[in-house]
Design an enzyme around this catalytic site. Structure first.
Site, PDB file in Angstrom:
ATOM      1  N   SER A  85       0.804  -1.224   0.000  1.00  0.00           N
ATOM      2  CA  SER A  85       0.000   0.000   0.000  1.00  0.00           C
ATOM      3  C   SER A  85       0.836   1.274   0.000  1.00  0.00           C
ATOM      4  O   SER A  85       0.789   2.065   0.934  1.00  0.00           O
ATOM      5  CB  SER A  85      -0.923  -0.006   1.205  1.00  0.00           C
ATOM      6  OG  SER A  85      -1.442  -1.280   1.382  1.00  0.00           O
ATOM      7  N   ARG A  95       7.417   6.335  -4.335  1.00  0.00           N
ATOM      8  CA  ARG A  95       8.021   6.865  -3.113  1.00  0.00           C
ATOM      9  C   ARG A  95       7.303   6.266  -1.918  1.00  0.00           C
ATOM     10  O   ARG A  95       6.229   5.691  -2.045  1.00  0.00           O
ATOM     11  CB  ARG A  95       7.935   8.396  -3.072  1.00  0.00           C
ATOM     12  CG  ARG A  95       6.545   8.936  -3.202  1.00  0.00           C
ATOM     13  CD  ARG A  95       6.554  10.462  -3.112  1.00  0.00           C
ATOM     14  NE  ARG A  95       5.259  10.998  -3.445  1.00  0.00           N
ATOM     15  CZ  ARG A  95       4.181  10.931  -2.683  1.00  0.00           C
ATOM     16  NH1 ARG A  95       4.234  10.317  -1.507  1.00  0.00           N
ATOM     17  NH2 ARG A  95       3.030  11.435  -3.072  1.00  0.00           N
ATOM     18  N   ASP A 110      -3.795  -1.634  -1.422  1.00  0.00           N
ATOM     19  CA  ASP A 110      -4.846  -2.099  -0.493  1.00  0.00           C
ATOM     20  C   ASP A 110      -6.249  -1.658  -0.935  1.00  0.00           C
ATOM     21  O   ASP A 110      -7.222  -2.385  -0.759  1.00  0.00           O
ATOM     22  CB  ASP A 110      -4.568  -1.684   0.957  1.00  0.00           C
ATOM     23  CG  ASP A 110      -4.309  -0.194   1.136  1.00  0.00           C
ATOM     24  OD1 ASP A 110      -4.214   0.527   0.125  1.00  0.00           O
ATOM     25  OD2 ASP A 110      -4.199   0.250   2.298  1.00  0.00           O
TER      26      ASP A 110
HETATM   27 MG    MG Z   1      -4.449  -1.956   5.735  1.00  0.00          MG
END
Ligand code: MG
Ligand code: ADP
Length: 431
Positions: free
Chosen positions: A109, A124, A162
């Site tokens: 994520s 990044r 995510d």
């Molecule tokens: Mg999570």
């Protein structure tokens, strides 16, 4: 938000909203079958899941959750992924034996420039991570190398954000799911866009005519967003200054700290905290779960607030009036965050022509409301009822009651991980 979405879709670098291609052009349909693994890496905890899919149902047969050691968030990518590979190996060996060949959904994520559904390079870091040697590298390949070194027969077949995992699970359960939002340690959203609207990628063709776009909305910024001195002080304390401005007003890593900054200034400029001003000067001593506990203290004498002030901020003996003031500060910080998140959700619905304003690209007009489901998850949203109330209240306020009734926010438990496993299924069997 809508203006910036258009700009981010028009060209790379056209907006602070990156509007990243995910290469996910097909969402799970219910026909997936088999056993898949998923790992979820991207905030406070690392999770590994074993997911069994078949006959239209998906169950997480087992999962493990480990906190990510702080030093691994600042070291090398090899160290971090070795930690992940060893944890996954333990897990797989216990569940299926060490030679089992399995497809892995990798939920990572952070902003990634995808080159396919199973590869992409890190743009990044966010959320306090800073592993310099990882930037620009293909994170799926790095993980595959670590998995191979550990002797595991498991490989990444889907590398997803995510939000994308959450959308996949949401869509699996309900086909009206058009977007997904994460409100946890950080915040982000994704939604299903028509490929012809993704102007920066001309000639992009998919079977479905659509593709999931990862907005990276945590980095949203606009001159219309009122920024307080506390937001500026918070930004100065972070490793990613001038980035993730929206995230820093909304998500779990930051809300407690904003409230602490307000309380610290109150302590400096008044005598409400007696001579305890110094005790409020240490960054990140008020976590967001504590801010939530303060706001949700419904005891008549605010005894929980007293305890938190005493134990966590070393401010003893506050009068009730002062404790009420502290509750109010936590309330304001919470309410602003929830309302900004709600506004972001309405932005997506507006872009999709689903906000009831009657200018839908599909040509539908008022009076024919379509049902829209937004899959949502994250520790802050799930663990803090007042945040949810304020978010719902703002949705109704912006959309109006009639349209708001057509919008459902649906929590997808472990969606980011389970959804990644489902996508691993979609992309290892179909292609
Ligand atoms: Mg999570
Ligand atoms: P991630 O998946 O990014 O690790 P989570 O979705 O698990 O994050 O959310 C963790 C965050 O949620 C924590 O940073 C914390 O600030 C926030 N959080 C967890 N529980 C609560 C709670 N009860 N009240 C408010 N915030 C919470």
């Amino acid at each position: 938000m809508v203006v910036e979405m258009h700009a981010g879709l028009a060209s790379d670098g056209g907006s602070k909203l990156k509007m990243l291609l995910t290469f996910v052009d097909a969402l799970p349909t219910g026909n997936e079958e088999g056993i898949y693994y998923a790992i979820d890496l991207g905030g406070t905890n690392f999770r590994a899941l074993r997911v069994e899919v078949g006959s239209g149902s998906v169950v997480t047969s087992r999962k493990v959750e480990l906190p990510i050691p702080e030093e691994l968030t600042k070291g090398t990518i090899e160290e971090l992924f070795n930690f992940v590979a060893i944890a996954l190996k333990d897990f797989v060996e216990r569940e299926d034996g060490k030679d089992e060949k399995r497809a892995l959904g990798f939920t990572f994520s952070f902003p990634v420039r995808q080159t396919s559904v199973s590869s992409g390079s890190l743009i990044r870091w966010t959320k306090g991570f800073s592993i310099e040697n990882a930037v620009g590298k293909d994170v799926a390949q790095c993980l595959n190398e670590a998995l191979a070194m550990s002797g595991l027969n498991v490989r990444v077949t889907a590398l997803v954000n995510d939000t994308v995992g959450t959308l996949a699970l949401g869509h699996y359960h309900d086909e009206d799911t058009v977007a997904a939002v994460i409100i946890g340690a950080g915040t982000n959203a994704c939604y299903i866009e028509r490929t012809d609207a993704i102007i920066k990628c001309q000639g992009l063709l998919t079977n479905s005519g659509g593709m999931v776009v990862n907005m990276e909305w945590g980095n949203f910024w606009s001159s219309h967003l009122p920024r307080t001195p506390y937001d500026i002080s918070l930004d100065d304390e972070t490793q990613n200054r001038n980035d993730q401005g929206f995230e820093k007003m909304i998500s779990g890593i930051y809300l407690g700290e904003i409230a602490r900054l307000v309380l610290h200034r109150m302590a400096l400029e008044s005598d409400v905290f007696g001579d305890a001003a110094d005790n409020l000067s240490t960054p990140f001593t008020l976590s967001t779960p504590l801010l939530a506990a303060i706001r949700e203290d419904d005891s008549p004498d605010l005894s929980e607030v007293r305890r938190i002030l005493q134990e966590h901020l070393k401010i003893p003996d506050t009068p009730l009036k002062t404790r009420r003031l502290v509750v109010k500060v936590c309330d304001i910080v919470t309410r602003r965050a929830a309302r900004l998140a709600a506004a972001g959700i309405v932005g997506i619905l507006k872009k999709l022509g689903r906000d009831g304003s009657g200018v839908a690209s599909s040509g539908r007009t008022r009076g024919q409301p379509r049902r829209s489901v937004v899959a949502i998850e994250g520790g802050l949203y799930q663990g803090y009822p007042v945040f949810r109330e304020y978010l719902d209240e703002a949705l109704v306020e912006i959309l109006g009651e009639e349209v708001a009734r057509t919008v459902a926010l649906r929590v997808t438990e472990d969606g980011s991980g389970v959804g990644a496993a489902l996508l691993a299924a979609v992309y290892s069997s179909n292609r």
